[in-house]
Design an enzyme around this catalytic site. Structure first.
Site, PDB file in Angstrom:
ATOM      1  N   HIS A  50      27.400  -8.886 -20.428  1.00  0.00           N
ATOM      2  CA  HIS A  50      28.616  -8.904 -19.619  1.00  0.00           C
ATOM      3  C   HIS A  50      28.547  -7.774 -18.596  1.00  0.00           C
ATOM      4  O   HIS A  50      27.612  -6.957 -18.633  1.00  0.00           O
ATOM      5  CB  HIS A  50      29.870  -8.738 -20.498  1.00  0.00           C
TER       6      HIS A  50
HETATM    7  P1  TYD Z   1      31.842  -6.094 -27.097  1.00  0.00           P
HETATM    8  O1  TYD Z   1      31.954  -4.915 -26.189  1.00  0.00           O
HETATM    9  O2  TYD Z   1      32.176  -7.445 -26.521  1.00  0.00           O
HETATM   10  O3  TYD Z   1      30.392  -6.123 -27.734  1.00  0.00           O
HETATM   11  P2  TYD Z   1      29.069  -6.775 -27.146  1.00  0.00           P
HETATM   12  O4  TYD Z   1      29.140  -6.570 -25.683  1.00  0.00           O
HETATM   13  O5  TYD Z   1      27.942  -6.050 -27.762  1.00  0.00           O
HETATM   14  O6  TYD Z   1      29.095  -8.204 -27.521  1.00  0.00           O
HETATM   15  O7  TYD Z   1      32.759  -5.806 -28.362  1.00  0.00           O
HETATM   16  C1  TYD Z   1      32.684  -6.600 -29.536  1.00  0.00           C
HETATM   17  C2  TYD Z   1      34.039  -6.567 -30.208  1.00  0.00           C
HETATM   18  O8  TYD Z   1      34.412  -5.240 -30.537  1.00  0.00           O
HETATM   19  C3  TYD Z   1      35.145  -7.145 -29.342  1.00  0.00           C
HETATM   20  O9  TYD Z   1      35.949  -7.969 -30.192  1.00  0.00           O
HETATM   21  C4  TYD Z   1      35.963  -5.964 -28.926  1.00  0.00           C
HETATM   22  C5  TYD Z   1      35.683  -4.912 -29.978  1.00  0.00           C
HETATM   23  N1  TYD Z   1      35.639  -3.562 -29.417  1.00  0.00           N
HETATM   24  C6  TYD Z   1      36.702  -2.710 -29.588  1.00  0.00           C
HETATM   25  O10 TYD Z   1      37.722  -3.068 -30.216  1.00  0.00           O
HETATM   26  N2  TYD Z   1      36.636  -1.448 -29.073  1.00  0.00           N
HETATM   27  C7  TYD Z   1      35.556  -1.014 -28.384  1.00  0.00           C
HETATM   28  O11 TYD Z   1      35.522   0.156 -27.922  1.00  0.00           O
HETATM   29  C8  TYD Z   1      34.457  -1.911 -28.177  1.00  0.00           C
HETATM   30  C9  TYD Z   1      33.240  -1.494 -27.408  1.00  0.00           C
HETATM   31  C10 TYD Z   1      34.534  -3.171 -28.708  1.00  0.00           C
END
Ligand code: TYD
Length: 136
Positions: A50
């Site tokens: 993303h």
């Molecule tokens: P995400 O940043 O989408 O992870 P990736 O890019 O590796 O797939 O985050 C995964 C999940 O974690 C999403 O449901 C949101 C949650 N999250 C938080 O609640 N706080 C945070 O600081 C981060 C980075 C993610």
């Protein structure tokens, strides 16, 4: 214009074990709002995938290794992080994912923002559109 770069963080070598650190607005170019870390990644999995509208970040491999693939809508560049004193600085507005995690690797992400879902662009065509509008 802000660009991705590897920042060489301080490394205090010591026979008892090495020590590295970072300070906001000193070793890294922003104020720290959040730190998160990614661990227990099963072999072959990909994280990220993303772009961020606002978030700037520093990614550090605290243990093991992984690759960060960074895409500015024109060129994709891969950064292999395998030292605890390499900090990969990424400005906002890039598509990025993390792959090739080694067993027991630990990725630390130091972020310039708190977590806001609306800062994410999860749809690649939308990312390309924002890059085109930035060029105008
Ligand atoms: P995400 O940043 O989408 O992870 P990736 O890019 O590796 O797939 O985050 C995964 C999940 O974690 C999403 O449901 C949101 C949650 N999250 C938080 O609640 N706080 C945070 O600081 C981060 C980075 C993610």
């Amino acid at each position: 214009m802000k660009k991705p770069e590897i920042i060489y963080l301080p490394k205090i070598e010591d026979p008892r074990g090495n020590l590295s650190f970072l300070e906001e607005n000193n070793h890294i170019p922003f104020k720290i709002q959040r730190v998160y870390w990614i661990y227990d990644v099963p072999g072959g999995q990909i994280r990220g995938g993303h772009a961020f509208k606002e978030q700037e970040e520093i990614i550090v491999s605290l243990c093991g290794s992984f690759d960060v693939v960074v895409d500015d809508a024109k060129v994709k560049q891969t950064y292999s992080l395998n030292r605890s004193y390499y900090g990969l600085y990424l400005p906002a507005g890039l598509w990025r994912h993390m792959q090739n995690f080694s067993t027991n690797s630990l990725a630390m992400v130091v972020s310039s923002t708190q977590y806001h879902l609306d800062d994410y662009i999860y749809y690649y065509p939308e990312f390309l559109k924002t890059c085109q509008s930035d060029e105008k």
